[in-house]
Design a protein around this motif. Structure first.
Motif, PDB file in Angstrom:
ATOM      1  N   SER A 134      29.485  46.228  55.867  1.00  0.00           N
ATOM      2  CA  SER A 134      28.955  45.038  56.879  1.00  0.00           C
ATOM      3  C   SER A 134      29.805  43.696  56.469  1.00  0.00           C
ATOM      4  O   SER A 134      29.918  42.970  57.367  1.00  0.00           O
ATOM      5  CB  SER A 134      27.503  44.696  56.547  1.00  0.00           C
ATOM      6  OG  SER A 134      27.435  44.417  54.956  1.00  0.00           O
ATOM      7  N   GLY A 135      30.381  43.770  55.153  1.00  0.00           N
ATOM      8  CA  GLY A 135      31.200  42.496  55.117  1.00  0.00           C
ATOM      9  C   GLY A 135      32.570  42.680  55.138  1.00  0.00           C
ATOM     10  O   GLY A 135      33.438  41.690  55.014  1.00  0.00           O
ATOM     11  N   ALA A 136      32.983  43.738  55.500  1.00  0.00           N
ATOM     12  CA  ALA A 136      34.442  44.145  55.815  1.00  0.00           C
ATOM     13  C   ALA A 136      35.335  43.921  54.456  1.00  0.00           C
ATOM     14  O   ALA A 136      36.474  43.248  54.771  1.00  0.00           O
ATOM     15  CB  ALA A 136      34.956  43.570  57.083  1.00  0.00           C
ATOM     16  N   CYS A 137      34.874  44.257  53.610  1.00  0.00           N
ATOM     17  CA  CYS A 137      35.671  43.748  52.334  1.00  0.00           C
ATOM     18  C   CYS A 137      35.431  44.922  51.051  1.00  0.00           C
ATOM     19  O   CYS A 137      34.487  45.508  51.238  1.00  0.00           O
ATOM     20  CB  CYS A 137      35.188  42.373  51.705  1.00  0.00           C
ATOM     21  SG  CYS A 137      33.376  42.422  51.365  1.00  0.00           S
ATOM     22  N   VAL A 138      36.289  44.900  50.066  1.00  0.00           N
ATOM     23  CA  VAL A 138      36.218  45.576  48.955  1.00  0.00           C
ATOM     24  C   VAL A 138      36.557  44.759  47.748  1.00  0.00           C
ATOM     25  O   VAL A 138      37.101  43.803  47.668  1.00  0.00           O
ATOM     26  CB  VAL A 138      37.241  46.835  49.032  1.00  0.00           C
ATOM     27  CG1 VAL A 138      37.080  47.951  50.096  1.00  0.00           C
ATOM     28  CG2 VAL A 138      38.688  46.264  48.851  1.00  0.00           C
ATOM     29  N   GLY A 139      35.494  45.271  46.468  1.00  0.00           N
ATOM     30  CA  GLY A 139      35.712  44.503  45.504  1.00  0.00           C
ATOM     31  C   GLY A 139      36.512  45.209  44.378  1.00  0.00           C
ATOM     32  O   GLY A 139      36.580  46.348  44.499  1.00  0.00           O
ATOM     33  N   LEU A 140      37.326  44.416  43.700  1.00  0.00           N
ATOM     34  CA  LEU A 140      38.163  45.130  42.822  1.00  0.00           C
ATOM     35  C   LEU A 140      37.957  45.016  41.308  1.00  0.00           C
ATOM     36  O   LEU A 140      38.727  45.414  40.408  1.00  0.00           O
ATOM     37  CB  LEU A 140      39.669  44.385  42.808  1.00  0.00           C
ATOM     38  CG  LEU A 140      40.222  44.364  44.152  1.00  0.00           C
ATOM     39  CD1 LEU A 140      41.252  43.579  44.516  1.00  0.00           C
ATOM     40  CD2 LEU A 140      40.361  45.826  44.797  1.00  0.00           C
ATOM     41  N   ILE A 141      36.595  44.098  41.118  1.00  0.00           N
ATOM     42  CA  ILE A 141      36.213  44.392  39.742  1.00  0.00           C
ATOM     43  C   ILE A 141      34.702  44.905  39.760  1.00  0.00           C
ATOM     44  O   ILE A 141      33.961  44.646  40.740  1.00  0.00           O
ATOM     45  CB  ILE A 141      36.111  43.141  38.855  1.00  0.00           C
ATOM     46  CG1 ILE A 141      35.562  41.759  39.713  1.00  0.00           C
ATOM     47  CG2 ILE A 141      37.525  42.779  38.652  1.00  0.00           C
ATOM     48  CD1 ILE A 141      35.572  40.620  39.197  1.00  0.00           C
ATOM     49  N   LYS A 142      34.045  45.185  38.840  1.00  0.00           N
ATOM     50  CA  LYS A 142      32.530  45.701  39.034  1.00  0.00           C
ATOM     51  C   LYS A 142      31.712  44.760  38.889  1.00  0.00           C
ATOM     52  O   LYS A 142      31.723  43.819  37.803  1.00  0.00           O
ATOM     53  CB  LYS A 142      32.333  46.889  38.405  1.00  0.00           C
ATOM     54  CG  LYS A 142      30.941  47.602  38.586  1.00  0.00           C
ATOM     55  CD  LYS A 142      30.818  48.962  37.700  1.00  0.00           C
ATOM     56  CE  LYS A 142      29.660  49.641  38.261  1.00  0.00           C
ATOM     57  NZ  LYS A 142      29.367  50.891  37.577  1.00  0.00           N
ATOM     58  N   ARG A 143      30.754  44.415  39.855  1.00  0.00           N
ATOM     59  CA  ARG A 143      29.574  43.238  39.516  1.00  0.00           C
ATOM     60  C   ARG A 143      28.481  43.902  40.010  1.00  0.00           C
ATOM     61  O   ARG A 143      28.445  44.615  41.279  1.00  0.00           O
ATOM     62  CB  ARG A 143      29.877  42.227  40.316  1.00  0.00           C
ATOM     63  CG  ARG A 143      31.248  41.344  40.055  1.00  0.00           C
ATOM     64  CD  ARG A 143      30.679  40.269  38.806  1.00  0.00           C
ATOM     65  NE  ARG A 143      31.664  39.673  38.230  1.00  0.00           N
ATOM     66  CZ  ARG A 143      32.207  38.524  38.855  1.00  0.00           C
ATOM     67  NH1 ARG A 143      31.797  38.029  39.811  1.00  0.00           N
ATOM     68  NH2 ARG A 143      33.282  37.923  38.148  1.00  0.00           N
ATOM     69  N   GLU A 144      27.072  43.752  39.459  1.00  0.00           N
ATOM     70  CA  GLU A 144      25.946  44.391  39.910  1.00  0.00           C
ATOM     71  C   GLU A 144      25.609  43.755  41.156  1.00  0.00           C
ATOM     72  O   GLU A 144      24.993  44.427  42.138  1.00  0.00           O
ATOM     73  CB  GLU A 144      25.206  44.079  38.661  1.00  0.00           C
ATOM     74  CG  GLU A 144      25.410  44.637  37.529  1.00  0.00           C
ATOM     75  CD  GLU A 144      25.383  46.197  37.335  1.00  0.00           C
ATOM     76  OE1 GLU A 144      24.549  46.643  38.124  1.00  0.00           O
ATOM     77  OE2 GLU A 144      26.077  46.878  36.642  1.00  0.00           O
ATOM     78  N   VAL A 145      25.907  42.828  41.404  1.00  0.00           N
ATOM     79  CA  VAL A 145      25.190  41.968  42.575  1.00  0.00           C
ATOM     80  C   VAL A 145      26.114  41.926  43.707  1.00  0.00           C
ATOM     81  O   VAL A 145      26.049  42.528  45.047  1.00  0.00           O
ATOM     82  CB  VAL A 145      24.336  40.593  42.456  1.00  0.00           C
ATOM     83  CG1 VAL A 145      23.934  40.008  43.701  1.00  0.00           C
ATOM     84  CG2 VAL A 145      23.470  40.714  41.262  1.00  0.00           C
ATOM     85  N   ASP A 146      27.297  41.114  43.461  1.00  0.00           N
ATOM     86  CA  ASP A 146      28.250  40.860  44.509  1.00  0.00           C
ATOM     87  C   ASP A 146      29.233  41.897  44.819  1.00  0.00           C
ATOM     88  O   ASP A 146      29.963  42.214  43.960  1.00  0.00           O
ATOM     89  CB  ASP A 146      28.997  39.564  44.040  1.00  0.00           C
ATOM     90  CG  ASP A 146      29.851  38.924  45.234  1.00  0.00           C
ATOM     91  OD1 ASP A 146      29.975  39.719  46.171  1.00  0.00           O
ATOM     92  OD2 ASP A 146      30.357  37.819  45.025  1.00  0.00           O
ATOM     93  N   LEU A 147      29.214  42.770  45.980  1.00  0.00           N
ATOM     94  CA  LEU A 147      30.183  43.664  46.085  1.00  0.00           C
ATOM     95  C   LEU A 147      31.651  43.272  46.191  1.00  0.00           C
ATOM     96  O   LEU A 147      32.311  44.171  45.988  1.00  0.00           O
ATOM     97  CB  LEU A 147      29.592  44.425  47.166  1.00  0.00           C
ATOM     98  CG  LEU A 147      28.265  45.363  47.250  1.00  0.00           C
ATOM     99  CD1 LEU A 147      28.034  45.845  48.561  1.00  0.00           C
ATOM    100  CD2 LEU A 147      28.160  46.242  45.970  1.00  0.00           C
ATOM    101  N   CYS A 148      31.828  42.177  46.860  1.00  0.00           N
ATOM    102  CA  CYS A 148      33.007  41.735  47.032  1.00  0.00           C
ATOM    103  C   CYS A 148      33.387  40.228  46.327  1.00  0.00           C
ATOM    104  O   CYS A 148      33.367  39.235  47.108  1.00  0.00           O
ATOM    105  CB  CYS A 148      33.361  41.602  48.289  1.00  0.00           C
ATOM    106  SG  CYS A 148      33.284  43.073  49.338  1.00  0.00           S
ATOM    107  N   PRO A 149      33.516  40.340  44.918  1.00  0.00           N
ATOM    108  CA  PRO A 149      33.450  38.911  44.158  1.00  0.00           C
ATOM    109  C   PRO A 149      34.494  38.079  44.693  1.00  0.00           C
ATOM    110  O   PRO A 149      35.673  38.415  44.730  1.00  0.00           O
ATOM    111  CB  PRO A 149      33.257  39.204  42.856  1.00  0.00           C
ATOM    112  CG  PRO A 149      33.911  40.606  42.824  1.00  0.00           C
ATOM    113  CD  PRO A 149      33.387  41.236  44.008  1.00  0.00           C
ATOM    114  N   ILE A 150      34.439  36.638  44.499  1.00  0.00           N
ATOM    115  CA  ILE A 150      35.391  35.674  44.944  1.00  0.00           C
ATOM    116  C   ILE A 150      36.409  36.118  43.645  1.00  0.00           C
ATOM    117  O   ILE A 150      36.046  35.995  42.850  1.00  0.00           O
ATOM    118  CB  ILE A 150      35.027  34.438  45.065  1.00  0.00           C
ATOM    119  CG1 ILE A 150      34.205  34.290  46.429  1.00  0.00           C
ATOM    120  CG2 ILE A 150      36.339  33.494  45.003  1.00  0.00           C
ATOM    121  CD1 ILE A 150      33.665  32.837  46.720  1.00  0.00           C
TER     122      ILE A 150
END
Length: 206
Positions: A134-150
């Motif tokens: 839905s956010g059209a993004c991927v995360g490159l580190i693992k975070r519990e809450v933020d799927l696509c961390p800044i």
């Protein structure tokens, strides 16, 4: 879902509703082979109604068959329709398990940039740890809450992908745009050391 697809194909006025339904699919689903053929015929037709093509693409991206999703992306990336292009870039990004970037040496690179390219052997790779369709993004580190961390993500914005990675003394940013060749062409910039922009290609498509 079958009845909904029939309505979508039979009543063009439902196009915008179909788009909303397709975008909202949370899980992959099986698609009947007959319906697949009908949707394929719409997707490959350049002069088909843009909303119909967009709807079909989004429905195909809900298929539980990776080969079908890859096919839809391969056909869709060749379109000149900017709306469908944006959808294709976002969908392709969400399919990645690893972000691979090839650095392209150029004659006008400064010394720091040339040394950086040599040090990383002209390539950068990042494992995709999470994704948000839905956010059209991927995360490159693992975070519990933020799927696509800044500071550790790649995000689709129209037919471009913006990238940032500021982790463990690696401070990188970049942007890539869909070219007529079907490649994602842009640049990578290291801020520590400061290299300036280095031409690069993001391997977004199979």
């Amino acid at each position: 879902m079958k009845l909904y697809k029939i309505l979508c194909s039979a009543i063009p006025l439902l196009g915008f509703m179909c788009v909303s339904q397709a975008m909202a699919c949370a899980d992959y689903e099986s698609i009947d082979p007959t319906e697949l053929k009908s949707m394929r015929d719409v997707l490959v037709k350049e002069d088909a109604d843009p909303i119909d093509r967009l709807t079909v693409f989004q429905l195909l991206m809900c298929s539980d068959q990776p080969a079908i999703r890859a096919y839809a992306i391969d056909v869709g990336k060749q379109t000149s329709d900017v709306i469908l292009q944006a959808e294709v870039v976002a969908a392709a990004l969400s399919e990645l398990d690893q972000l691979d970037i090839k650095l392209v040496p150029a004659d006008n690179l400064n010394d720091k940039a040339r040394k950086y390219v040599e040090r990383v052997k002209s390539s950068l790779s990042f494992i995709v740890r999470s994704r948000s369709r839905s956010g059209a993004c991927v995360g490159l580190i693992k975070r519990e809450v933020d799927l696509c961390p800044i500071g550790a993500r790649a995000s689709a914005l129209g037919s471009t992908v913006e990238f940032s990675f500021d982790v463990n003394s690696r401070n990188l940013s970049g942007a890539f745009a869909l070219a007529t060749t079907g490649d994602m062409i842009g640049y990578i910039e290291s801020h520590s050391p400061a290299t300036g922009r280095i031409p690069a290609i993001l391997r977004l498509f199979p």
